[in-house]
Structure formats: C-alpha cells, structure tokens
Design a protein around this motif. Structure first.
Motif, PDB file in Angstrom:
ATOM      1  N   LEU A  62       0.764  -1.383  -0.656  1.00  0.00           N
ATOM      2  CA  LEU A  62       0.339  -0.178   0.130  1.00  0.00           C
ATOM      3  C   LEU A  62       0.654   1.096  -0.223  1.00  0.00           C
ATOM      4  O   LEU A  62       0.523   1.999  -0.818  1.00  0.00           O
ATOM      5  CB  LEU A  62      -1.008   0.192   0.740  1.00  0.00           C
ATOM      6  CG  LEU A  62      -1.923  -1.050   0.915  1.00  0.00           C
ATOM      7  CD1 LEU A  62      -2.529  -1.206   2.257  1.00  0.00           C
ATOM      8  CD2 LEU A  62      -3.101  -1.078   0.134  1.00  0.00           C
ATOM      9  N   ARG A  63       2.038   0.874   0.693  1.00  0.00           N
ATOM     10  CA  ARG A  63       2.781   2.435   0.738  1.00  0.00           C
ATOM     11  C   ARG A  63       4.189   2.550  -0.120  1.00  0.00           C
ATOM     12  O   ARG A  63       4.267   3.959  -0.331  1.00  0.00           O
ATOM     13  CB  ARG A  63       3.367   2.360   2.306  1.00  0.00           C
ATOM     14  CG  ARG A  63       2.217   2.484   3.051  1.00  0.00           C
ATOM     15  CD  ARG A  63       3.119   2.077   5.042  1.00  0.00           C
ATOM     16  NE  ARG A  63       1.794   2.834   5.737  1.00  0.00           N
ATOM     17  CZ  ARG A  63       1.974   2.100   6.638  1.00  0.00           C
ATOM     18  NH1 ARG A  63       3.289   1.450   7.498  1.00  0.00           N
ATOM     19  NH2 ARG A  63       1.352   2.405   8.423  1.00  0.00           N
ATOM     20  N   GLY A  64       3.977   1.227  -0.588  1.00  0.00           N
ATOM     21  CA  GLY A  64       5.525   1.824  -1.785  1.00  0.00           C
ATOM     22  C   GLY A  64       3.812   2.164  -3.189  1.00  0.00           C
ATOM     23  O   GLY A  64       4.810   1.896  -4.335  1.00  0.00           O
ATOM     24  N   GLY A  65       2.889   2.271  -3.015  1.00  0.00           N
ATOM     25  CA  GLY A  65       1.845   1.390  -4.220  1.00  0.00           C
ATOM     26  C   GLY A  65       2.280   1.020  -5.506  1.00  0.00           C
ATOM     27  O   GLY A  65       2.235   1.107  -6.570  1.00  0.00           O
ATOM     28  N   ARG A  66       2.117   0.075  -4.753  1.00  0.00           N
ATOM     29  CA  ARG A  66       2.978  -1.730  -5.984  1.00  0.00           C
ATOM     30  C   ARG A  66       0.777  -2.290  -5.949  1.00  0.00           C
ATOM     31  O   ARG A  66       0.155  -2.110  -4.743  1.00  0.00           O
ATOM     32  CB  ARG A  66       3.292  -2.160  -4.909  1.00  0.00           C
ATOM     33  CG  ARG A  66       5.275  -0.818  -5.116  1.00  0.00           C
ATOM     34  CD  ARG A  66       6.315  -2.684  -5.030  1.00  0.00           C
ATOM     35  NE  ARG A  66       5.953  -2.103  -3.106  1.00  0.00           N
ATOM     36  CZ  ARG A  66       6.561  -3.114  -3.041  1.00  0.00           C
ATOM     37  NH1 ARG A  66       7.585  -4.395  -3.649  1.00  0.00           N
ATOM     38  NH2 ARG A  66       6.833  -3.801  -1.769  1.00  0.00           N
ATOM     39  N   THR A  67       1.268  -3.760  -6.607  1.00  0.00           N
ATOM     40  CA  THR A  67       0.126  -4.077  -6.890  1.00  0.00           C
ATOM     41  C   THR A  67       0.574  -5.378  -6.697  1.00  0.00           C
ATOM     42  O   THR A  67       2.060  -5.728  -6.913  1.00  0.00           O
ATOM     43  CB  THR A  67       0.474  -4.272  -8.199  1.00  0.00           C
ATOM     44  OG1 THR A  67      -1.310  -2.836  -8.774  1.00  0.00           O
ATOM     45  CG2 THR A  67      -1.070  -5.126  -8.733  1.00  0.00           C
ATOM     46  N   GLY A  68      -0.539  -6.424  -5.579  1.00  0.00           N
ATOM     47  CA  GLY A  68       0.843  -7.615  -5.216  1.00  0.00           C
ATOM     48  C   GLY A  68      -0.350  -8.833  -4.788  1.00  0.00           C
ATOM     49  O   GLY A  68      -1.202  -8.065  -4.432  1.00  0.00           O
ATOM     50  N   LEU A  69       0.161  -9.917  -4.471  1.00  0.00           N
ATOM     51  CA  LEU A  69      -0.730 -10.505  -4.169  1.00  0.00           C
ATOM     52  C   LEU A  69      -0.547 -11.410  -2.783  1.00  0.00           C
ATOM     53  O   LEU A  69       0.800 -11.176  -2.070  1.00  0.00           O
ATOM     54  CB  LEU A  69      -0.972 -12.395  -4.618  1.00  0.00           C
ATOM     55  CG  LEU A  69      -2.441 -11.715  -6.442  1.00  0.00           C
ATOM     56  CD1 LEU A  69      -1.887 -13.383  -6.954  1.00  0.00           C
ATOM     57  CD2 LEU A  69      -3.425 -12.065  -5.902  1.00  0.00           C
ATOM     58  N   VAL A  70      -0.964 -11.225  -1.847  1.00  0.00           N
ATOM     59  CA  VAL A  70      -1.065 -11.942   0.511  1.00  0.00           C
ATOM     60  C   VAL A  70      -2.310 -12.454   0.427  1.00  0.00           C
ATOM     61  O   VAL A  70      -3.218 -12.897  -0.078  1.00  0.00           O
ATOM     62  CB  VAL A  70      -1.270 -10.706   0.629  1.00  0.00           C
ATOM     63  CG1 VAL A  70      -1.143 -11.142   1.952  1.00  0.00           C
ATOM     64  CG2 VAL A  70      -0.030  -9.130   0.355  1.00  0.00           C
ATOM     65  N   ARG A  71      -1.326 -14.202   0.936  1.00  0.00           N
ATOM     66  CA  ARG A  71      -1.606 -15.333   1.029  1.00  0.00           C
ATOM     67  C   ARG A  71      -1.407 -15.548   2.183  1.00  0.00           C
ATOM     68  O   ARG A  71      -0.509 -14.995   2.885  1.00  0.00           O
ATOM     69  CB  ARG A  71      -1.241 -16.283  -0.450  1.00  0.00           C
ATOM     70  CG  ARG A  71      -1.543 -15.613  -1.189  1.00  0.00           C
ATOM     71  CD  ARG A  71      -0.695 -17.390  -2.017  1.00  0.00           C
ATOM     72  NE  ARG A  71      -1.308 -18.669  -2.570  1.00  0.00           N
ATOM     73  CZ  ARG A  71      -0.703 -19.567  -1.515  1.00  0.00           C
ATOM     74  NH1 ARG A  71       0.291 -19.208  -1.369  1.00  0.00           N
ATOM     75  NH2 ARG A  71      -1.455 -20.112  -1.568  1.00  0.00           N
ATOM     76  N   LEU A  72      -3.283 -15.898   3.194  1.00  0.00           N
ATOM     77  CA  LEU A  72      -3.001 -15.857   4.746  1.00  0.00           C
ATOM     78  C   LEU A  72      -3.336 -17.220   4.740  1.00  0.00           C
ATOM     79  O   LEU A  72      -4.042 -17.733   3.898  1.00  0.00           O
ATOM     80  CB  LEU A  72      -3.270 -14.571   5.357  1.00  0.00           C
ATOM     81  CG  LEU A  72      -2.823 -13.304   5.192  1.00  0.00           C
ATOM     82  CD1 LEU A  72      -3.436 -12.342   5.967  1.00  0.00           C
ATOM     83  CD2 LEU A  72      -1.388 -13.385   5.846  1.00  0.00           C
ATOM     84  N   ALA A  73      -2.826 -17.374   6.308  1.00  0.00           N
ATOM     85  CA  ALA A  73      -3.463 -18.651   6.718  1.00  0.00           C
ATOM     86  C   ALA A  73      -4.688 -18.712   7.221  1.00  0.00           C
ATOM     87  O   ALA A  73      -5.183 -17.086   7.936  1.00  0.00           O
ATOM     88  CB  ALA A  73      -3.169 -19.666   7.860  1.00  0.00           C
ATOM     89  N   PRO A  74      -6.259 -18.726   6.671  1.00  0.00           N
ATOM     90  CA  PRO A  74      -7.825 -19.190   6.926  1.00  0.00           C
ATOM     91  C   PRO A  74      -7.453 -18.787   9.165  1.00  0.00           C
ATOM     92  O   PRO A  74      -6.288 -19.498   9.633  1.00  0.00           O
ATOM     93  CB  PRO A  74      -8.412 -19.459   6.618  1.00  0.00           C
ATOM     94  CG  PRO A  74      -7.432 -20.947   6.811  1.00  0.00           C
ATOM     95  CD  PRO A  74      -5.707 -20.166   6.116  1.00  0.00           C
ATOM     96  N   PRO A  75      -8.381 -17.852   9.033  1.00  0.00           N
ATOM     97  CA  PRO A  75      -8.660 -18.574  10.935  1.00  0.00           C
ATOM     98  C   PRO A  75      -8.392 -18.982  11.564  1.00  0.00           C
ATOM     99  O   PRO A  75      -7.989 -20.106  12.522  1.00  0.00           O
ATOM    100  CB  PRO A  75     -10.314 -17.528  11.150  1.00  0.00           C
ATOM    101  CG  PRO A  75      -9.891 -16.878  10.146  1.00  0.00           C
ATOM    102  CD  PRO A  75      -9.776 -17.632   9.076  1.00  0.00           C
ATOM    103  N   GLU A  76      -9.047 -20.576  10.918  1.00  0.00           N
ATOM    104  CA  GLU A  76      -8.914 -22.251  11.617  1.00  0.00           C
ATOM    105  C   GLU A  76      -7.839 -22.407  11.057  1.00  0.00           C
ATOM    106  O   GLU A  76      -7.902 -24.011  11.923  1.00  0.00           O
ATOM    107  CB  GLU A  76     -10.446 -22.144  10.778  1.00  0.00           C
ATOM    108  CG  GLU A  76      -9.996 -23.140   9.205  1.00  0.00           C
ATOM    109  CD  GLU A  76     -11.216 -21.936   8.828  1.00  0.00           C
ATOM    110  OE1 GLU A  76     -11.174 -22.267   7.199  1.00  0.00           O
ATOM    111  OE2 GLU A  76     -10.932 -20.583   9.177  1.00  0.00           O
ATOM    112  N   GLY A  77      -6.607 -22.811  10.226  1.00  0.00           N
ATOM    113  CA  GLY A  77      -5.694 -22.873   9.603  1.00  0.00           C
ATOM    114  C   GLY A  77      -5.080 -23.097  10.541  1.00  0.00           C
ATOM    115  O   GLY A  77      -4.920 -22.129  11.417  1.00  0.00           O
ATOM    116  N   CYS A  78      -4.268 -24.122  10.209  1.00  0.00           N
ATOM    117  CA  CYS A  78      -2.987 -24.502  11.266  1.00  0.00           C
ATOM    118  C   CYS A  78      -1.939 -23.609  11.819  1.00  0.00           C
ATOM    119  O   CYS A  78      -1.558 -23.606  12.451  1.00  0.00           O
ATOM    120  CB  CYS A  78      -2.194 -26.239  10.996  1.00  0.00           C
ATOM    121  SG  CYS A  78      -1.793 -26.176   9.097  1.00  0.00           S
ATOM    122  N   LEU A  79      -1.731 -22.535  10.541  1.00  0.00           N
ATOM    123  CA  LEU A  79      -0.663 -21.846  10.620  1.00  0.00           C
ATOM    124  C   LEU A  79      -1.190 -20.610  11.268  1.00  0.00           C
ATOM    125  O   LEU A  79      -0.504 -19.424  11.913  1.00  0.00           O
ATOM    126  CB  LEU A  79      -0.249 -21.146   9.451  1.00  0.00           C
ATOM    127  CG  LEU A  79       0.643 -22.507   8.547  1.00  0.00           C
ATOM    128  CD1 LEU A  79       0.697 -22.223   7.079  1.00  0.00           C
ATOM    129  CD2 LEU A  79       1.331 -22.931   9.090  1.00  0.00           C
TER     130      LEU A  79
END
Length: 433
Positions: free
Chosen positions: A187-204
C-alpha cells in the motif's frame, strides 16, 4: 483495476446500472501482455471495458463472465499456449494467465458498482488503493483513500473481508498482524501484489503461507488470498533547463505518468509558451529551488531530476544538492568531456564519490540520438530501464530483435483451473509511479 477508473464514468453499462462482472489477472507467468492486477469489466449485454491480453483471450473471458453473472458464482480461468491445438484459446506469446472472474453484487461488503464509482470519482492524480479477496471462499473489496496512512491491523473493513469478527477479537489478532505485515508495504509503496494468509481456522493461525506451500483437502484449508492495488500520487520529474531539450522531454515524461516541473533561473526562457504544458513552471535558481522543495517535504525517493542546463554555474551547485538527496534518478546532459569536468568540480566541492556514482551522465541510453526529440526518447528510455532495475528486473539496453528468450520476466504459474484450489505463487508488478 485502478487503470479502468478514468473510463468508468463514461461507460454506458455502468451509468445505466447493468449487471457486470469483473475479470482480473491474478497470476502471470512467462511473456504476457499485461501484469498482475489488470482488469476488464463485462456487462450483461457483452459490452467490454478494458483488456487483459490485447485480444488473445478476451472472447473466452467474456463468455466466462456472462456465465458467472448467470450462476452468481466466482470462477478462475487458466490460459496458456497449446502447441498441440492451434485453435485453442490461449496466448500466442507463450505466456500463462490466471483470470479471476467475479460478478458485481449488491450486498454490503461485496464488490459493487458503487465501490467502483467511488474509485472513479477519486481522479487519476490522487492516492487510492483497493484490496480484493480472490480466493474460493470469499469475495468483496475494501476501498482505501489513504494507502500511505492505512493501518491494516485496526481496520474493521479488512477484518470483515477476512471473515473475522473484528480487528480486536483475540482470535483475529494474529491474522490481522500478519495481514498488516504484508499489505502495508504494498500500500505505501504504490504497488500491486498478491497476499496469501492462513485462514482463521488454519493450522498456521495467522502466519503468512509460503508461496510454494501446497494446499487442498489433504494438507489443510485453502489460504485467504488478497489482491492489493495501490496508487500513489504521480512521482515528480524536475527538468532544469528551459531549452529545446527540456521542451521535448516535458511531454515525453508526462506520457510516462510523471508530474513535471520545469525550472530555470531566467524568466525570459522559463516564460515561453512552449513550456505551458508543464504541471508547474518555476523561475528560480535551480539548486535553491530543489533545496527548498526537499525541506518542504515535496521531494521523495520516487523523484527524478534531469539537469539539462548545460551550464556549470547552474549544474554544479544543483548536482551538489541533488546527489545528497534520496532520489530515484539524477541525470545531467553534456558531452563526455563535460562529464569529466563536472565530476572534477563536484569532487572538489566535497561530493562523496559514492554519491557521485549515482549520477547518470551523460544522461540517456546510447540510441544515437541527435535532435531534441530523439534525446528525449533516449532519456525516457533510461528512466524506464532504471526503474525496471529498481524493481528487480534484469534489463539489457539492446534491441529485442537481437535477443533470445522471453521478452518479459519469467516466473512459474500453478495450473488451478477453477477457483476451488488456489495455489498461485506471488507475482507482483512494482511500478515506480
């Protein structure tokens, strides 16, 4: 998606409230015409705004978008190149694209036409960001009017997008912090990208999922996938020197999206009508003007300085000031003889040799440029090459005709078919402006 906004207000299907679907590039590998985040709107009548591939796959994407509007579900389509089937829909350039297709809905928190109208009303010169959820189990978007100041871990809108009860909930805290760690640099760099996160119930439980981590029924829940598009105000390009070369560079720099300032100490030169197209014309001693702008916080790490005055009494104090600032590019016009004299003068003035190594002089790529227009092409070519290198790309200033291999950066892409199993590596465009 943000690139479509200037045209959205005039697009008739949006103005008349037709149902629409949004198709977006969420994965790209090999040579592809457009980068991650490129979007195309399709109306229920089959009208199109934007392009994803320059014509290779648009027909098939329109069909998929119409089907998505019919059944109301999101989907993902994969397009590559098939040597076995010459008539298959794909990219003749040999690249691979994954396209996320989502019907625009009416539910609160979802991606809606009124979201897009808000974006369209912001204007092309303002800061703006859009975070969209593009995995199988979510949808919707968050519009961010101030990307530089956005605090992801405190945002109730982002928490809702992630399917969390709220940013302060104990079970949400770690996931919100993990999201903030990845989202805020984009956001602060004015860039485009994908962010992948473990879901709330995920083991991570709130940690970032490695880009090559397998997912699926055997390995755990699918990660939450967010597409981030952030646009900052245009970067500044300062042209010092109201001459033929400055007049030629001005429109060329604007074509690249820069906010262009023309500065010259001589009112008779700076006041010429041919410089009226500049975003700003300043009559001041160049080094004093640059120092004042830096002190006022109007210069940043994206700023470009082009010294075209070709006069030591202007060049030396200006470059002495510029090379002490954190700038994206500092270049100066002149012959190699002028460059050697300039280097000697700057060293004598106390410029550190390491700072001096940042100076692009003589400015421009070696294109055999002679006329002011040709020199402007040479300078802008070097700007494009420099900002590509700053984004991590390997740049060679040679004719594409004489090269071999893909003309765009290569990267793997995972074949997922429909959106029931997202495992797309992160591919990210890092624009300078």
């Amino acid at each position: 998606m943000l690139d479509l906004m200037p045209s959205l207000k005039e697009w008739q299907p949006a103005a008349t409230g037709q149902r629409c679907a949004l198709a977006t590039v969420v994965g790209a590998g090999g040579s592809v015409p457009r980068p991650l985040g490129t979007s195309m709107l399709v109306s229920e009548a089959g009208d199109v705004l934007g392009s994803l591939s320059g014509g290779c796959v648009e027909g098939a994407v329109v069909e998929a978008a119409l089907a998505a509007m019919h059944d109301g579900g999101t989907r993902r389509e994969f397009f590559g190149y098939s040597a076995e089937d010459a008539f298959a829909v794909g990219l003749t350039c040999g690249g691979e694209l994954e396209i996320h297709i989502e019907p625009l809905g009416t539910a609160a928190g979802g991606l809606r036409l009124d979201n897009l109208r808000v974006l369209a009303g912001q204007g092309g010169g303002s800061a703006l960001a859009l975070i969209r959820r593009v995995d199988a189990h979510g949808g919707g978007a968050v519009v961010i009017p101030d990307p530089a100041g956005f605090q992801a871990e405190r945002s109730p809108e982002l928490a809702a997008l992630l399917g969390l009860p709220g940013p302060a909930a104990p079970e949400a805290r770690r996931l919100m912090l993990a999201a903030a760690a990845q989202l805020e640099p984009l956001l602060r760099g004015g860039r485009t990208g994908l962010v992948r996160l473990a879901p709330p119930e995920g083991c991570l439980s709130g940690t970032a999922v490695p880009h090559n981590a397998p997912t699926g029924p055997a390995t755990g829940p699918e990660p939450v996938t967010l597409l981030v598009e952030s646009r900052l105000p245009p970067a500044r390009l300062l042209i010092f020197g109201a001459n033929d070369f400055g007049a030629a560079l001005l429109p060329a720099a604007q074509l690249l999206g820069y906010h262009v300032t023309l500065c010259d100490a001589r009112p008779a030169f700076a006041g010429q009508s041919r410089f009226a197209a500049a975003d700003q014309v300043v009559t001041a001693w160049p080094h004093r003007y640059l120092a004042e702008e830096a002190a006022a916080g109007r210069i940043d790490a994206r700023t470009v300085v082009c010294v075209l005055t070709h006069d030591p009494k202007f060049d030396i104090p200006l470059l002495h000031t510029a090379l002490r600032l954190d700038l994206a590019f500092v270049g100066a016009m002149g012959s190699r003889r002028s460059h050697r004299q300039r280097v000697d003068a700057l060293l004598a003035a106390g410029v550190d040799p390491e700072d001096l190594s940042r100076l692009h002089s003589p400015i421009g790529l070696d294109l055999g440029a002679v006329t002011p227009a040709e020199v402007a092409v040479s300078i802008t070519a070097e700007l494009v090459a420099s900002r590509s290198r700053s984004a991590g790309a390997s740049v060679r200033a040679a004719s594409l005709k004489d090269g071999a291999g893909p003309i765009h950066g290569t990267g793997p892409i995972h074949r997922t078919g429909r959106i029931d199993n997202v495992n797309t590596p992160q591919h990210q465009e890092t624009p300078w402006t």
